[in-house]
Every structure is written in C-alpha cells, then in structure tokens.
Design an enzyme around this catalytic site. Sequence first.
Site, PDB file in Angstrom:
ATOM      1  N   GLU A 131      11.282 -15.639  77.366  1.00  0.00           N
ATOM      2  CA  GLU A 131      12.366 -14.661  77.504  1.00  0.00           C
ATOM      3  C   GLU A 131      13.393 -14.773  76.375  1.00  0.00           C
ATOM      4  O   GLU A 131      13.895 -13.765  75.858  1.00  0.00           O
ATOM      5  CB  GLU A 131      13.061 -14.875  78.861  1.00  0.00           C
ATOM      6  CG  GLU A 131      14.095 -13.842  79.204  1.00  0.00           C
ATOM      7  CD  GLU A 131      13.495 -12.451  79.316  1.00  0.00           C
ATOM      8  OE1 GLU A 131      12.815 -12.168  80.292  1.00  0.00           O
ATOM      9  OE2 GLU A 131      13.714 -11.630  78.389  1.00  0.00           O
ATOM     10  N   VAL A 134      13.307 -12.925  72.536  1.00  0.00           N
ATOM     11  CA  VAL A 134      13.681 -11.542  72.181  1.00  0.00           C
ATOM     12  C   VAL A 134      15.023 -11.198  72.820  1.00  0.00           C
ATOM     13  O   VAL A 134      15.180 -11.276  74.039  1.00  0.00           O
ATOM     14  CB  VAL A 134      12.611 -10.533  72.663  1.00  0.00           C
ATOM     15  CG1 VAL A 134      12.986  -9.116  72.237  1.00  0.00           C
ATOM     16  CG2 VAL A 134      11.235 -10.898  72.133  1.00  0.00           C
ATOM     17  N   GLY A 136      17.878 -12.688  72.925  1.00  0.00           N
ATOM     18  CA  GLY A 136      18.674 -13.783  73.494  1.00  0.00           C
ATOM     19  C   GLY A 136      18.717 -13.778  75.003  1.00  0.00           C
ATOM     20  O   GLY A 136      17.698 -13.946  75.677  1.00  0.00           O
ATOM     21  N   ILE A 138      19.277 -11.333  77.131  1.00  0.00           N
ATOM     22  CA  ILE A 138      18.904 -10.109  77.865  1.00  0.00           C
ATOM     23  C   ILE A 138      17.507 -10.282  78.469  1.00  0.00           C
ATOM     24  O   ILE A 138      16.568 -10.608  77.745  1.00  0.00           O
ATOM     25  CB  ILE A 138      18.870  -8.879  76.918  1.00  0.00           C
ATOM     26  CG1 ILE A 138      20.234  -8.674  76.260  1.00  0.00           C
ATOM     27  CG2 ILE A 138      18.440  -7.631  77.668  1.00  0.00           C
ATOM     28  CD1 ILE A 138      20.242  -7.543  75.236  1.00  0.00           C
ATOM     29  N   GLY A 189      27.132 -20.059  64.563  1.00  0.00           N
ATOM     30  CA  GLY A 189      25.827 -20.483  65.103  1.00  0.00           C
ATOM     31  C   GLY A 189      24.910 -19.343  65.504  1.00  0.00           C
ATOM     32  O   GLY A 189      23.971 -19.536  66.262  1.00  0.00           O
ATOM     33  N   GLU A 192      19.973 -17.622  61.708  1.00  0.00           N
ATOM     34  CA  GLU A 192      18.809 -18.505  61.607  1.00  0.00           C
ATOM     35  C   GLU A 192      19.075 -19.566  60.542  1.00  0.00           C
ATOM     36  O   GLU A 192      19.974 -19.420  59.703  1.00  0.00           O
ATOM     37  CB  GLU A 192      17.578 -17.698  61.183  1.00  0.00           C
ATOM     38  CG  GLU A 192      17.138 -16.665  62.195  1.00  0.00           C
ATOM     39  CD  GLU A 192      16.812 -17.263  63.545  1.00  0.00           C
ATOM     40  OE1 GLU A 192      15.990 -18.170  63.624  1.00  0.00           O
ATOM     41  OE2 GLU A 192      17.412 -16.828  64.536  1.00  0.00           O
ATOM     42  N   ASP A 203      13.633 -11.443  61.314  1.00  0.00           N
ATOM     43  CA  ASP A 203      13.873 -11.884  62.690  1.00  0.00           C
ATOM     44  C   ASP A 203      13.717 -10.699  63.655  1.00  0.00           C
ATOM     45  O   ASP A 203      13.068 -10.813  64.702  1.00  0.00           O
ATOM     46  CB  ASP A 203      15.289 -12.487  62.767  1.00  0.00           C
ATOM     47  CG  ASP A 203      15.659 -12.914  64.171  1.00  0.00           C
ATOM     48  OD1 ASP A 203      15.153 -13.947  64.637  1.00  0.00           O
ATOM     49  OD2 ASP A 203      16.462 -12.194  64.816  1.00  0.00           O
ATOM     50  N   LYS A 207      10.738 -10.083  66.701  1.00  0.00           N
ATOM     51  CA  LYS A 207      11.050  -9.689  68.085  1.00  0.00           C
ATOM     52  C   LYS A 207      10.400  -8.349  68.417  1.00  0.00           C
ATOM     53  O   LYS A 207       9.852  -8.155  69.506  1.00  0.00           O
ATOM     54  CB  LYS A 207      12.573  -9.629  68.263  1.00  0.00           C
ATOM     55  CG  LYS A 207      13.234 -11.006  68.113  1.00  0.00           C
ATOM     56  CD  LYS A 207      14.738 -10.884  67.979  1.00  0.00           C
ATOM     57  CE  LYS A 207      15.398 -12.239  67.804  1.00  0.00           C
ATOM     58  NZ  LYS A 207      16.819 -12.170  67.436  1.00  0.00           N
ATOM     59  N   GLY A 304      23.376 -17.168  70.119  1.00  0.00           N
ATOM     60  CA  GLY A 304      24.354 -18.187  70.507  1.00  0.00           C
ATOM     61  C   GLY A 304      23.755 -19.107  71.557  1.00  0.00           C
ATOM     62  O   GLY A 304      22.844 -18.727  72.291  1.00  0.00           O
TER      63      GLY A 304
HETATM   64  N1  HSE Z   1      19.548 -15.287  64.399  1.00  0.00           N
HETATM   65  C1  HSE Z   1      19.292 -14.598  65.610  1.00  0.00           C
HETATM   66  C2  HSE Z   1      20.303 -13.461  65.723  1.00  0.00           C
HETATM   67  C3  HSE Z   1      19.407 -15.547  66.781  1.00  0.00           C
HETATM   68  O1  HSE Z   1      21.230 -13.398  64.915  1.00  0.00           O
HETATM   69  O2  HSE Z   1      20.164 -12.635  66.592  1.00  0.00           O
HETATM   70  C4  HSE Z   1      18.643 -15.107  67.979  1.00  0.00           C
HETATM   71  O3  HSE Z   1      17.291 -14.925  67.723  1.00  0.00           O
END
Ligand code: HSE
Length: 437
Positions: A131, A134, A136, A138, A189, A192, A203, A207, A304
């Site tokens: 989960e 993709v 975070g 959600i 934070g 990536e 990224d 996803k 995060g």
């Molecule tokens: N680096 C990613 C972002 C973190 O900024 O959404 C979550 O995959």
Amino acid sequence: MSEALRVGIAGLGTVGASVARVLAEKAAELTRQCGRPVTVTAVSARDRTRDRGVEMSGMSWFDDPVELATSNGIDVFVELIGGDEGPAHDSVKAALQAGRHVVTANKALLARHGLALAAIAEEKGVLLNYEAAVAGGIPVIKTMREAMAGNTVSRVFGILNGTCNYILTRMEDEGISFEDCLADAQRLGYAEADPTFDIEGNDTAHKLSILTSLAFGTQIAADDIYLEGISNITQADIRAASELGYRIKLLGVAQRTESGIEQRVHPTMVPTASVIAQVHGVTNAVAIETDILGELLLSGPGAGGNATASAVIGDIADIAKSRPGFQHGPVFGRPVKELSPYTRAQMRSHEGGYFIRLTVHDRIGVFAAIARRMAENEISLESIVQHANGANGSEQKTVILVTHETTEAAVREAVDGITQDGHLIDKPQVIRIERAG
Ligand code: HSE
C-alpha cells in the site's frame, strides 16, 4: 488470545523508525483490532549505533537483511530499504521463497520485479502487500484491489509525487525558485535519496505502472511510459497558466485508447476550478474513472515518515488478521497468469488540448507564420495571447497559444515548423492540458 504476529523490519530510515515507533506506541489498540499482538522481533539497518527514538533492546539485530528475511523468528518481513536491486530485491525474494509474508513501500522494486515476486507469493501462498508504494498514506491499492471489483476502469490519473507537488505549489504561491523548493523538500524528508527520481518523473512512473496493472489487468510495463519531469517549468509557465485559468501539476495518467493503453507522466495543465487543482503541497491525489462507480478521487498525504508508516502498518494489520484459506486476493488484482500483456498506445496519437509558449523576435509576419503552421496541421486555436517581454521596445515577445483538442503528432509537426521558420529566440515550451472535473 492468538499468538503474536512477529515482524522483522529491514531499513530504519524515516519510515522504518516511524513504523517501529507506532507499532510500540499503539500495541494495545492494534491487538484489539487484529485479534492478536503485533510485535517487532527483529530489525536490520546499516548503522546499529544511531538513535532512532525507538526502544530496540528486545529486538534481534541483523546486519544482513537477507538473513533477517529468512529468519525463523519472523512471520512478516517489512522491506523499507529502497532501490530496485541489491539488498531490497534479494531480501524480498528470499523472504517470499522462505514462506514469509512481505510488506514493502518499494515502488521501484515492484515496477521492475513485481510480477516475478507476485508469482513467488502466489506459489507460496503468502501475502505481498505494498500500500505504501503508491501515494504514501492514501489507501489506493486496497481501493482498487478490493473495493472496485467488477468496475471497468477507463482512466486513472493522479498527483503521485509529493516532492514535485510541493515544489510546484510553492513556486506558484511564493514565486520561489525551483532549487530552493527542492532543498526544502529534501530537508523535510519528502524527496528520494536521488531527487532526480522525483523531479524527472521516474518516481511517479514507478507508481503509475502499478496503478496501470491494477486498473487494466495488464502486466506491469514501467519502461513503456512517456516521461517528462518538472525541471524545465519556469515562473513564466506558472504565471501564464494562472492567467489562462489553469494550474500546473505533475500528473501520471493511464488511459485506455483504441490503440492500446497510454501511460504518461508529464507536467500538465488542469483547470484551476477542478478538484485535482486544489491538491497542494506534499499531498497526493488519485482519480479513478470507471463504468460503475463513475469518478472517484482520493487525496491525502503522499510522502513523509508517518503517512507512509500508516500504510505500512495497515498492511501488517491485514496480515495479522488474515487466516490461512481466507486471504486477500492476488497481488495485482488478478492471478499473475491472467494479467494480459501490455499494449502501448503511441504518444503521437495522444489527443488533448495543448499550451504552447513561444519566445519570438518582434517583427512583421511572425504571428502570421505561427498561425499558418497551426492551420497546416489542422490545429484549431482556443486562444492566442502576445506579451511584451521586458521594457517597451524590447526585441522579443512571448506568444502563448492554447489549442482545442488535437493530436500530439500535429502539435509536434507545427512546433517543428515554427522552429524551422527561424522566428524563435528560445526553446518552445509545450504543456499538455488534461480534462479534469
Ligand atoms: N519521494 C516521494 C514523493 C516519496 O516525493 O512523493 C514517496 O514515494
């Protein structure tokens, strides 16, 4: 009370430390929800001495994540190392082969090796939950895999990268430079380890490839994605978008077309009044259009430590609640053998509206030449605006065109023609416009 579910966590960065901390702090509540305790019994990370704010005295320490993955002391292996090869891949594969359930937040790993890993999970009868990979926090995987059975998806699109949305939002709200916004995202934070993965769209593409498979029942095709990042978006684009009633978002879009499935990641203009245009900062959003449900939009924290940890813990809790013979469905919604091969629709046949920003010499005939190239390629214009650049009498002008629906091929031909005509001072900027409610 049933026996505790024993969890091994590999990778104790922002997310891993947060997962361990929350599992300890919410132990009593999780026990009530899962019907048995969920206990972290072992961990693996690079630096044993670092203080992560987590009490680790009762946990076994493994220098090698593969050893942790195959240890008899765990039931679930939680991979939070990152990267699509090396220790992340080796340990997840080893864990599945050893009959351990796996929870991972690793989109790159799933985009590259998801099918092979899902096949092992199926063979061994264990769960591979992802989960957090993709959007975070959600719960989009659960929604697509479990709650949308029987729906036929026509399009799925979303803001899938918090770093990019944070940068674009601050550029728009505060007129801050791209570089300063990126530095703040890294400090907070969100980004990536290599932030080019965020800003160049990789990224988002990882996803999107997972969502495409769930949406259309196809094999994951992460290399078959049209990709453009946000590093060439300027304040001029953001201001022009705003004047025209649009916002710029980095979207991942997958849609069924007559010639196959279009998967694309690029900066996109969405109407300012649309719901997705209201998604600001590090927040992510996913819109799913189906025949039965209509349009669903999920939005929430996409990056995060705590948000990602929430999704990881949800996956662990599902495993704690699962019983042999009563497990969730296949990893990508259908058994691996029933996922159909992915057929890519060519980007040149993409249909939609376009924003085109041209920096041109201020001289007679330029406007006419631009209009001619548009007409030659059967592009109908919705609006055309000319701005003076800099002081009165400046030698250059900005011409902004918004097209009605046309094709990518026609726009490329027209822009190539305008470039050949020799009126341009700078590289043309082309941004696709996406229909959004
Ligand atoms: N680096 C990613 C972002 C973190 O900024 O959404 C979550 O995959």
